[in-house]
Scaffold this active site. Structure first.
Site, PDB file in Angstrom:
ATOM      1  N   LYS B  44      11.816 -18.760  25.088  1.00 57.26           N
ATOM      2  CA  LYS B  44      12.321 -19.881  24.285  1.00 57.26           C
ATOM      3  C   LYS B  44      12.088 -19.611  22.785  1.00 57.26           C
ATOM      4  O   LYS B  44      11.021 -19.140  22.411  1.00 57.26           O
ATOM      5  CB  LYS B  44      11.532 -21.118  24.742  1.00 57.26           C
ATOM      6  CG  LYS B  44      11.704 -22.354  23.909  1.00 57.26           C
ATOM      7  CD  LYS B  44      12.964 -23.063  24.283  1.00 57.26           C
ATOM      8  CE  LYS B  44      13.278 -24.198  23.322  1.00 57.26           C
ATOM      9  NZ  LYS B  44      14.701 -24.508  23.252  1.00 57.26           N
ATOM     10  N   ILE B  70      19.122 -29.502  21.926  1.00 53.67           N
ATOM     11  CA  ILE B  70      17.669 -29.501  22.103  1.00 53.67           C
ATOM     12  C   ILE B  70      16.996 -29.455  20.721  1.00 53.67           C
ATOM     13  O   ILE B  70      15.953 -30.070  20.507  1.00 53.67           O
ATOM     14  CB  ILE B  70      17.206 -28.285  22.949  1.00 53.67           C
ATOM     15  CG1 ILE B  70      18.006 -28.164  24.251  1.00 53.67           C
ATOM     16  CG2 ILE B  70      15.698 -28.348  23.225  1.00 53.67           C
ATOM     17  CD1 ILE B  70      17.904 -29.300  25.205  1.00 53.67           C
ATOM     18  N   LEU B  72      15.884 -26.644  19.175  1.00 53.84           N
ATOM     19  CA  LEU B  72      14.886 -25.572  19.090  1.00 53.84           C
ATOM     20  C   LEU B  72      13.454 -26.050  19.262  1.00 53.84           C
ATOM     21  O   LEU B  72      12.523 -25.507  18.665  1.00 53.84           O
ATOM     22  CB  LEU B  72      15.046 -24.788  17.769  1.00 53.84           C
ATOM     23  CG  LEU B  72      16.373 -24.032  17.618  1.00 53.84           C
ATOM     24  CD1 LEU B  72      16.472 -23.410  16.222  1.00 53.84           C
ATOM     25  CD2 LEU B  72      16.530 -22.958  18.673  1.00 53.84           C
ATOM     26  N   ASN B  98      12.342 -14.610  21.287  1.00 57.22           N
ATOM     27  CA  ASN B  98      13.391 -15.076  20.384  1.00 57.22           C
ATOM     28  C   ASN B  98      12.716 -15.831  19.244  1.00 57.22           C
ATOM     29  O   ASN B  98      11.774 -16.586  19.484  1.00 57.22           O
ATOM     30  CB  ASN B  98      14.343 -15.987  21.175  1.00 57.22           C
ATOM     31  CG  ASN B  98      15.467 -16.548  20.328  1.00 57.22           C
ATOM     32  OD1 ASN B  98      15.262 -17.402  19.477  1.00 57.22           O
ATOM     33  ND2 ASN B  98      16.671 -16.070  20.568  1.00 57.22           N
ATOM     34  N   CYS B 129      21.870 -20.714  15.754  1.00 55.59           N
ATOM     35  CA  CYS B 129      21.744 -21.973  16.487  1.00 55.59           C
ATOM     36  C   CYS B 129      22.535 -23.061  15.788  1.00 55.59           C
ATOM     37  O   CYS B 129      22.333 -23.305  14.609  1.00 55.59           O
ATOM     38  CB  CYS B 129      20.288 -22.411  16.617  1.00 55.59           C
ATOM     39  SG  CYS B 129      20.182 -23.979  17.504  1.00 55.59           S
ATOM     40  N   THR B 265      22.691 -20.574  31.206  1.00 56.00           N
ATOM     41  CA  THR B 265      22.981 -21.893  31.772  1.00 56.00           C
ATOM     42  C   THR B 265      22.993 -21.850  33.302  1.00 56.00           C
ATOM     43  O   THR B 265      22.592 -22.814  33.953  1.00 56.00           O
ATOM     44  CB  THR B 265      24.316 -22.411  31.210  1.00 56.00           C
ATOM     45  OG1 THR B 265      24.231 -22.377  29.778  1.00 56.00           O
ATOM     46  CG2 THR B 265      24.594 -23.842  31.634  1.00 56.00           C
TER      47      THR B 265
END
Lengths: 254, 301
Positions: B44, B70, B72, B98, B129, B265
């Site tokens: 994450k 979300i 981040l 990441n 993002c 996903t």
């Protein structure tokens, strides 16, 4: 993914109950937990749907859900003999180490409290239950109330129905408290619409009690990787699927 | 059969990579999936300090797709090192972290910390993002600021350095040429696509930040086009991702030039989707007597 055979189906209007055979899930499920059920064998809808467990016994468990959108509509088309693809049991359940319990169920919130009531009865803990619905279309849910708690203290509806206390669950709780004190140490468990839980959060009658609530949330994964099911908490966001769905009411913010 | 692949100096046992934001910090997915069996796990997105993310609602479903906002949310790099690295040390799988920042300095700070962590094999930099004010999307808006950030990061990152690109205004071929010039080891393509959801019951836009990122099978053809063009423009190894939900989907990305494939996903609806996808690749290759996955990479031109 686990597989569960649908061995029974009951449909009342928009409410559907599936009885499922899956020993792996049934034997380990505790009240308050849920399953994530795949609603399509194609890629659309893509995500599973979280459904609370209504009861679990032996090799069987059951889910009760309302048809609210495309996913639940598709799921409702399954019949006895079909196989569900699912994950579970997921999440953390209610605390069972209470001397006595007061259950406050609003509408579909009856689902997880039904499982809790059955379990508490089995282990010899006395329970009182207040159950509320918004209108007569939800009256079929009272079946689950009667089944689980013979000592139901109040059944209320916001709409006028003869023989039924008129008001919200909070009105019913206040009415109940005029004739019955809530002894210290009573475990209070609530599940229902957000407005109901919010009203309970600041209710003086519950101020000195340990109250646990089960939150509902739209979920992505159901097992804690996507962080989609955030709910405001006292110290930052709570993640309903992995940290809940049952939380001490004092940890939830609105 | 040989399914090994390489991202620069980093060898992966197989081409299936868990993508950032869909496998938690490792612990969350591991009750469901043996992470030693994937080619790599991407953690994450981490920032220097913890980030609480966006207010709910954070997810919405569209036809064969998922919109997320979300924002981040993450525990920050220090807590990750304390709480999760010891757990990851018990596994042999490749670990890619990441990272993201709000400005050049915060990207560099988090990269400096992670590049010293032995268990970390690669650092994937999110410059794409769509869900936060300055979560990187601004860096992919023009080549000059992207080049400046990536050049500085290259100087501090000693691990395999991966840049995660999303949909952008710039020509992807031009971006790839720039990244090659800056000595980037690999790219991940693509991130989610900026999208919108409307709630007719409230007559309002569904997400508080208005736009959200679309992922899932709905974006697969869009992602494929990006990977195809990127791998034609440059030899930088590419992890192709965007809506991969089956072995066939993964093969399509490999055929257009990806050296690895990201599963994201799909993991949300099936935690072992990555394993089923890997099995799909295996059986497709073996049915055709193809000895090595290398033999099909970039064949579709």
């Amino acid at each position: 993914m686990k597989k569960a055979l649908v061995t029974g189906k009951r449909r009342d209007g928009n409410l559907v109950e599936f009885v499922c055979k899956c020993p792996e899930i049934a034997k380990s499920a505790v009240p308050g937990q849920f399953v994530m059920i795949s609603v399509s064998t194609t890629l659309d809808p893509f995500l599973n749907r979280p459904l609370g467990i209504l009861w679990a016994e032996g090799d069987y468990f059951s889910v009760l859900f309302e048809i609210v959108g495309r996913g639940t509509s598709l799921l409702a088309q399954l019949e006895k003999g079909d196989t569900l693809s699912l994950l579970g049991p997921l999440g953390n359940g209610y605390s069972l180490d209470v001397p006595r319990a007061l259950l406050l169920a609003g509408g579909r919130g009856i689902v997880t409290l039904h499982f809790l009531a059955r379990t508490l009865k089995e282990i010899g803990i006395s329970i009182s239950m207040l159950f509320g619905i918004q209108n007569r279309s939800e009256i079929v849910l009272s079946r689950y109330m009667v089944n689980c708690a013979k000592g139901v203290q109040r059944f209320c509806c916001e709409e006028e129905i003869s023989g039924v206390f008129q008001g919200t669950i909070v009105d019913a709780l206040e009415d109940y408290a005029t004739v019955q004190t809530i002894p210290e140490g009573t475990g209070v468990f609530a599940c229902g619409p957000e407005g109901m839980l919010r009203a309970l959060a600041r209710h003086p009658l519950l101020e000195n009690h340990r109250v646990e609530v089960s939150l509902e949330a739209v979920m992505g994964c159901g097992f804690g990787v996507c962080l989609s099911c955030a709910h405001k908490g006292r110290d930052g966001y709570l993640h309903v699927c992995s940290e809940g769905p049952v939380f001490p009411l004092s940890e939830v913010a609105w | 059969m040989n399914v090994k692949t390489r991202l620069g100096a980093l060898e992966l046992a197989n081409p299936v990579v868990l993508t950032s934001g869909t496998a938690g910090y490792g612990k969350e997915i591991s009750p469901y999936l043996d992470i030693n069996r994937v080619g790599a796990i991407t953690i994450k997105g981490l920032s220097l300090f913890p980030c609480s993310g966006n207010p709910p609602p954070r997810i919405y479903e569209s036809a064969s797709g998922v919109l997320n906002s979300i924002g981040l949310e993450n525990k920050g790099v220090e807590r990750f090192i304390q709480e999760d690295i010891p757990f990851l040390e018990t596994f042999s799988t490749r670990v890619i972290t990441n990272i993201w920042g709000t400005d050049e300095q915060s990207y560099l700070d988090v990269a400096r910390v992670l590049t010293l962590v032995e268990r970390v094999d690669g650092i994937e930099v999110n410059v794409s993002c769509p869900n936060v004010e300055k979560g990187g999307a601004s860096f992919s808006c023009d080549l000059a600021s992207l080049g400046s950030l990536i050049g500085k990061l290259r100087d501090v990152i000693s691990k395999t350095f991966i840049v995660k690109l999303g949909p952008m205004k710039e020509n992807i071929g031009d971006v790839m040429v720039l990244l090659e010039h800056l000595d980037v080891d690999a790219v991940s393509i693509t991130n989610t696509f900026p999208a919108l959801a409307v709630d007719v019951s409230t007559q309002q836009v569904y997400f508080s930040r208005k736009t959200a990122g679309l992922s899932g099978p709905a974006i697969k053809p869009l992602a494929l086009r990006m990977v195809y063009e990127a791998t034609q423009a440059s030899d930088i190894p590419c992890i192709g991702m965007g809506g991969i939900a089956s072995g066939t989907d993964a093969l399509e990305f490999l055929l257009v030039g990806a050296r690895a494939v990201g599963v994201g996903t799909a993991t949300l609806s099936n935690p072992v989707a990555s394993m089923e996808i890997l099995e799909g690749i295996h059986s497709w290759l073996s049915e055709r007597g193809i000895e090595s996955v290398e033999d099909i990479i970039g064949k579709a031109r």
